[in-house]
Every structure is written in C-alpha cells, then in structure tokens.
Design a protein around this motif. Structure first.
Motif, PDB file in Angstrom:
ATOM      1  N   GLY A 159      -2.848  16.332 -16.725  1.00 32.58           N
ATOM      2  CA  GLY A 159      -2.193  17.058 -18.449  1.00 32.58           C
ATOM      3  C   GLY A 159      -2.343  18.481 -17.988  1.00 32.58           C
ATOM      4  O   GLY A 159      -2.609  19.455 -16.834  1.00 32.58           O
ATOM      5  N   ARG A 160      -2.607  19.359 -19.227  1.00 33.95           N
ATOM      6  CA  ARG A 160      -3.038  21.058 -19.440  1.00 33.95           C
ATOM      7  C   ARG A 160      -3.525  20.877 -19.285  1.00 33.95           C
ATOM      8  O   ARG A 160      -4.355  20.718 -20.239  1.00 33.95           O
ATOM      9  CB  ARG A 160      -1.603  21.231 -20.433  1.00 33.95           C
ATOM     10  N   VAL A 161      -4.122  22.213 -18.654  1.00 36.56           N
ATOM     11  CA  VAL A 161      -5.690  22.970 -18.290  1.00 36.56           C
ATOM     12  C   VAL A 161      -5.047  24.235 -19.321  1.00 36.56           C
ATOM     13  O   VAL A 161      -4.318  24.874 -18.706  1.00 36.56           O
ATOM     14  CB  VAL A 161      -6.025  23.414 -17.253  1.00 36.56           C
ATOM     15  N   VAL A 162      -5.953  25.446 -19.675  1.00 39.74           N
ATOM     16  CA  VAL A 162      -6.206  26.161 -20.303  1.00 39.74           C
ATOM     17  C   VAL A 162      -7.454  27.130 -19.561  1.00 39.74           C
ATOM     18  O   VAL A 162      -7.938  26.277 -20.312  1.00 39.74           O
ATOM     19  CB  VAL A 162      -5.815  26.773 -21.669  1.00 39.74           C
ATOM     20  N   HIS A 163      -7.359  28.313 -19.390  1.00 43.29           N
ATOM     21  CA  HIS A 163      -7.806  28.888 -18.625  1.00 43.29           C
ATOM     22  C   HIS A 163      -7.935  30.309 -19.933  1.00 43.29           C
ATOM     23  O   HIS A 163      -7.072  30.629 -19.586  1.00 43.29           O
ATOM     24  CB  HIS A 163      -7.731  29.090 -17.193  1.00 43.29           C
ATOM     25  N   LYS A 191      -5.259  19.116 -22.244  1.00 38.11           N
ATOM     26  CA  LYS A 191      -6.302  18.191 -21.659  1.00 38.11           C
ATOM     27  C   LYS A 191      -8.082  18.778 -21.595  1.00 38.11           C
ATOM     28  O   LYS A 191      -8.704  17.601 -21.279  1.00 38.11           O
ATOM     29  CB  LYS A 191      -6.274  17.683 -20.282  1.00 38.11           C
ATOM     30  N   ALA A 192      -7.665  19.785 -21.322  1.00 39.99           N
ATOM     31  CA  ALA A 192      -9.013  20.861 -21.074  1.00 39.99           C
ATOM     32  C   ALA A 192      -8.825  22.099 -21.633  1.00 39.99           C
ATOM     33  O   ALA A 192      -7.937  22.993 -20.946  1.00 39.99           O
ATOM     34  CB  ALA A 192      -9.632  20.865 -19.746  1.00 39.99           C
ATOM     35  N   PRO A 383      -7.729  20.520 -27.469  1.00 37.12           N
ATOM     36  CA  PRO A 383      -9.006  19.860 -26.526  1.00 37.12           C
ATOM     37  C   PRO A 383      -9.087  18.251 -26.023  1.00 37.12           C
ATOM     38  O   PRO A 383     -10.367  17.791 -26.983  1.00 37.12           O
ATOM     39  CB  PRO A 383      -9.961  21.296 -25.783  1.00 37.12           C
ATOM     40  N   GLN A 384      -9.128  17.661 -25.439  1.00 37.92           N
ATOM     41  CA  GLN A 384      -9.948  16.548 -24.878  1.00 37.92           C
ATOM     42  C   GLN A 384     -11.505  16.756 -24.427  1.00 37.92           C
ATOM     43  O   GLN A 384     -12.453  16.154 -24.760  1.00 37.92           O
ATOM     44  CB  GLN A 384      -9.152  15.813 -24.209  1.00 37.92           C
TER      45      GLN A 384
END
Length: 554
Positions: A159-163, A191-192, A383-384
């Motif tokens: 899934g997609r993570v955003v920092h 995702k996060a 976000p999950q």
C-alpha cells in the motif's frame, strides 16, 4: 510474496526535535531492502555535550546492513534533515535523491567531505516517481519554512505510505510552493501516514507567512537608529520578507553571516527565490548612515559565533550597536536555546538597544502544522495507520491520541522502534539499539565512548594530576608532585590544597609495602582513593584524578 513485510524504523527525530533519520524496509524479516529518509543533525549544549560540534544519529545498525540500503531521500534542506549527509555518507554509500534546491544544498554539504556531487540525483516533483527496489518514491510539494520542502509518497506492495516531512498548511508562503489541498486529497486513501508532530499542542490554526510582513514594516519604518533583524538563514521566505520591509522603509539591506548569504544565493541560483531585494555586504554597510541601514543577521538561536551574538558583544565587521538601535528576533527560540538567546538579549539591553521578539509583536509564524492543520492532513489523506514522528515523546503521544480519537490506528514509535505496517494496525516487531554520534573537532565519537562523559566529570569535579618517580629498587625517588585544574587553592585547613595532597600521597608512599609499590595498578588505585578522600575533606569535592608513575630502569 508470502512472509514479506513493510517496516518503518526511526533512527533519529522520533522522541526529539532534530536529528531526523528514518528507514523504510520491505522484504522477509532480516532480509529487507531499505530506503533512508533524511540525514539530519542536532546541536550540542554546554551542559550536556561540552565541546561537541554536532550530533548525529548513530547509524551503526544500517551501516552494518549497507548492502541492503538502496537509496537516500532528502525531504528538504534544513540542517536537521540534511546536515549529517556528508559526515555519514562514507558508511552508507547509497544514491541520494532530492529536488533541485535541496540537492544544491546537499551537494555543498557533500563537497565539504570531498564528494563531487555525482552521488546526488535531482528529481522532479509528483507525479514523477523513482523506482527503488519494491518502492516507488515521489516528492510531493508541501509548504514549510524553506523552499521546495516535500512530503514523500512511497508506494509499496502493501500500500501507499506518506511521509509528511516538516510542513504546515500555508496557501500563501511567499517563497516556495503553497499547500495544495486538492493534490494531497488525490493521494487518499493511504495505508499509513508518518507525520510531523512538533506543534500538536497548539490548538489554534496556523498563520501564513504572508501575515508577517505587514507587522514588520511599521516597526522598521518607526525605528530611529540602526535596525538588525535575525531569523533562520534557511527561512528564505522570512529573509525576503524582512528585506522587503527594510526596502519599503527606505533602508539599505545588508546580509551578515555566511549562511545567510549562502542560502539567498542558493535560492537565486536554483530559481526558487525571485526578485530578492538588492543587498550589500558588511564591508559596504560601514559607509551607510545607521538610520538608513537594516542588517539581516544569522544567529537567532544564540549561536556564539554567529553575527547576532558577535554584535551583542561589541563591534563585528566594523559595525557596532548603540542606544536607540533596534533588534528584531523574527523567530521562535528552540527549546534548550533559551539561556544563550537570553544572554544575547541582555547584552543588547546593556547597550541600550531595544529588542522585539514574537512575544512583543507578531513577527514570526511557525513552519510546523498546529493541531487543526494536522487534523486537516488526516482528513485529506484518510490514513488507515498513523505514526507520529518529528517531535519529543510527549508530542508523539499526544498526536497518537488525536489519531485514535478520529478512528485512525496509531502507535508511538520513538527511535529504535521497528513497526510493521503490513497489517490493519501498526505492530511493533523489534527494538534496535539507537543512540548518538558526536562530531568532536574532526573526529566522530560514540555517546558511550566516555569522552564527553569524562569532560563533564572534569567540569563538575575538577582535576588533580599526581606524579611520582620510582627508582630501580622500587623506592620513591623524590616527593610526589601535584597539579590542580578547576579546584580551589585552599580548603578547610587553610593550607594550599596542592601541598596537602602532596603531603598525603608522600605519607602513603612512605608506609606502602613493597608489593604495592611494585604494582602500578594497585599504586594508582590507592593514590586515587587518597586524593579523592583528602579533597572531599578539604573542599567537599572528589576530583577526577590522573596518576603519572615514572620508573627508572637499570
């Protein structure tokens, strides 16, 4: 693939403000391929790290796995995100990716350590992405207090993570790209979200950089003497705002401090700063009448060698301040720097200089998102999982509470906490040893190496050096001699402390048995005990003791 997982591991910046360094990995446990996000520094203080120049995250864990590190991504050009890159690169040696302005600053950092810049690749912003192993990484423009700040969009098999990187929601930042809610919402759901937590306790909405200028202009216009303004050199938007305010008030602008000049030049060279007002250098400023001059100076955090501190102590580069002049602190004092900033403010007060800071006037806005902005980012990205980063532990914990209250699975993950992001909730799967590296002069030392600890102990307790000379027959040849550093000359007995210690050591040598005299370790141990106990009786302190034993040989 079965058995593989997506993990997040902070090495610095989680549980503290500064020294940012974060790992993302994908693969089977123990065989993950990693990317590193940011390589920052933090700054020492005389209380806890005397004599230290810079502090880095301890990278031993990932350096031991350097062959598993595929890339380094730098979100923006603040020191706490890029300042360690050149110092640590020799142990990491992975390709570096950054946007144009950040890459320019990163290349300057690398050049200081003999690298030619070929290690750095300039990349475009989203929707462009870099494929690195199982990761696709894109730079998403975000507003902060330095140009071309970016969050990272990290697409993974899970899934997609955003920092988020450092950010605030600012639609009119002055320099750099404005926050684009529609573009960020288009990334959702993710995702996060790994998210900046610095201002989570501030419950009012953040202010735009555009609100600062109108407050500064009248202060400069009404000032009768020389005006000095200090802020972070990297906050080019603020530097430009200050310069424009000075020009509007009819003053010549002088940039004082190499980092101030370097940042403005870098912004101009890379095209992120346009129409910066004309300015002069300090050697030209001496010929400008003081009522027509405004100096933009480095040193807003009390750095002793920076321009603001130098001006507070007298004359600097031919410029001196006097009664009737004005100093603007267009910045917020970072926790831990209050004492050094306070000393500078008091120095200016003794000169009759008026100091105006953000407590007296609205001349500063933070570059970090307040709680309403954080909640807006949560809403946009949906976000999950939420993992707070960039903040002290109390900030991470509070941010996690905000996430949970809004139905987002959250976890507090300070430095060294490896979190699996593969499931429906974040799962702490491992703890690794993390710490700090100190740049001490030109040498990197570990926090546990004892160098700084011994320096602190000497500062607290003073030092006694005891020298004795033993002949070929294991007999003391002369009286012991003593040298004291950082200790009172006399104690309770009113006799010179040096004489008292030499007498006590001499008496011990006269009664010590042959076996003790012949054994350097035993001799040193007993002398140290005598010196510490005698000092305790005389002055109430047990100094650090160095024993020098010289033996004559036949």
């Amino acid at each position: 693939m079965a058995g593989e997982r997506l993990v997040y591991l902070p090495l610095g910046g989680a549980g503290e403000v500064g020294m940012n360094m974060y790992l993302y990995g994908y693969g089977k446990p123990g065989k993950e391929r990693f990317i590193l996000v940011d390589a920052g520094v933090t700054f020492p203080d005389m209380d806890g790290t005397p004599g230290v120049d810079l502090i880095f995250p301890d990278i031993e864990w990932i350096a031991d796995r350097a062959k598993q590190l595929d890339a380094i991504f730098i979100t923006h050009a603040h020191e706490d995100h890029v300042g360690a890159l050149g110092h640590l690169y020799g142990r990491l040696k992975a390709p570096v990716y950054a946007r144009k302005f950040t890459a320019h600053i990163a290349a300057l950092k690398m050049a200081e350590h003999g690298y030619d810049g070929s290690e750095i690749t300039v990349v475009d912003k989203m929707p462009s992405q870099v494929q690195v192993g199982k990761f696709k990484v894109g730079f998403m423009p975000i507003s902060h207090s330095i140009p071309e700040s970016s969050g990272l969009v990290i697409d993974t098999p899970d899934g997609r993570v955003v920092h988020s990187g450092d950010f605030k929601i600012d639609l009119t930042p002055g320099v750099g790209e404005p926050f684009d809610p529609e573009a960020w919402a288009a990334l959702a759901p993710v995702k996060a979200l790994i998210c900046d937590s610095t201002n989570v306790f501030s419950r009012h909405e953040g202010r735009s950089e555009a609100t600062v200028g109108p407050n500064i202009v009248p202060l400069v216009r009404e000032a009768t003497g020389l005006v000095v303004a200090t802020t972070f050199a990297s906050n080019i938007a603020r530097v430009k705002t200050l310069a424009q305010a000075g020009r509007e008030a009819g003053r010549s602008i002088c940039l004082m401090g190499r980092s101030m000049q370097r940042m403005v030049q870098a912004g101009t060279d890379t095209g992120v700063v346009k129409d910066f007002p004309p300015y002069i250098l300090p050697e030209e400023a001496r010929d400008v009448p003081r009522e027509n001059l405004m100096i933009l100076a480095t040193g807003s955090q009390g750095e002793r060698r920076a321009a603001t501190a130098q001006l507070s102590r007298g004359k600097f580069l031919g410029i001196s301040l006097r009664e009737g002049d004005t100093v603007l602190f267009s910045s917020k004092t970072i926790p831990g720097n209050e004492r050094s900033v306070g000393e500078i403010v008091n120095n200016f007060s003794e000169l009759g200089v008026d100091v105006i800071d953000d407590k007296l006037a609205d001349i500063h806005v933070s570059g970090h998102a307040n709680r309403p902005d954080l909640e807006e980012m949560h809403r946009l990205l949906q976000p999950q999982i939420l993992i707070p980063n960039h903040g002290e532990h109390r900030m991470l914990r509070e941010h996690a509470k905000v996430g949970e209250a809004n139905g987002i699975a959250s976890v507090v993950a300070p430095n060294g906490t490896m979190v699996s992001l593969s499931g429906n909730r974040p799962e702490i799967v491992e703890f690794i040893e993390t710490g700090r590296l100190y740049l001490d002069g030109s040498v990197q030392i570990g926090a546990l190496d004892g160098v700084v600890r011994d320096r602190i102990r000497m500062a607290l307790n003073g030092q006694a050096v005891i020298g004795i000379l033993i002949d070929e027959d294991d007999e003391p040849l002369t009286d012991a001699w003593c040298e004291l550093r950082g200790l009172p000359e006399t104690g309770r007995s009113k006799a010179p402390l040096q004489d008292v210690l030499e007498e006590e050591v001499g008496q011990f040598l006269g009664r010590a048995d042959a076996k003790t005299i012949a054994d350097d370790d035993k001799l040193e141990e007993k002398i140290k005990r005598i010196v510490r106990q005698t000092s305790q009786n005389e002055i109430g302190k047990k100094p650090e003791v160095v024993v020098l034993i010289s033996r004559l040989t036949a």
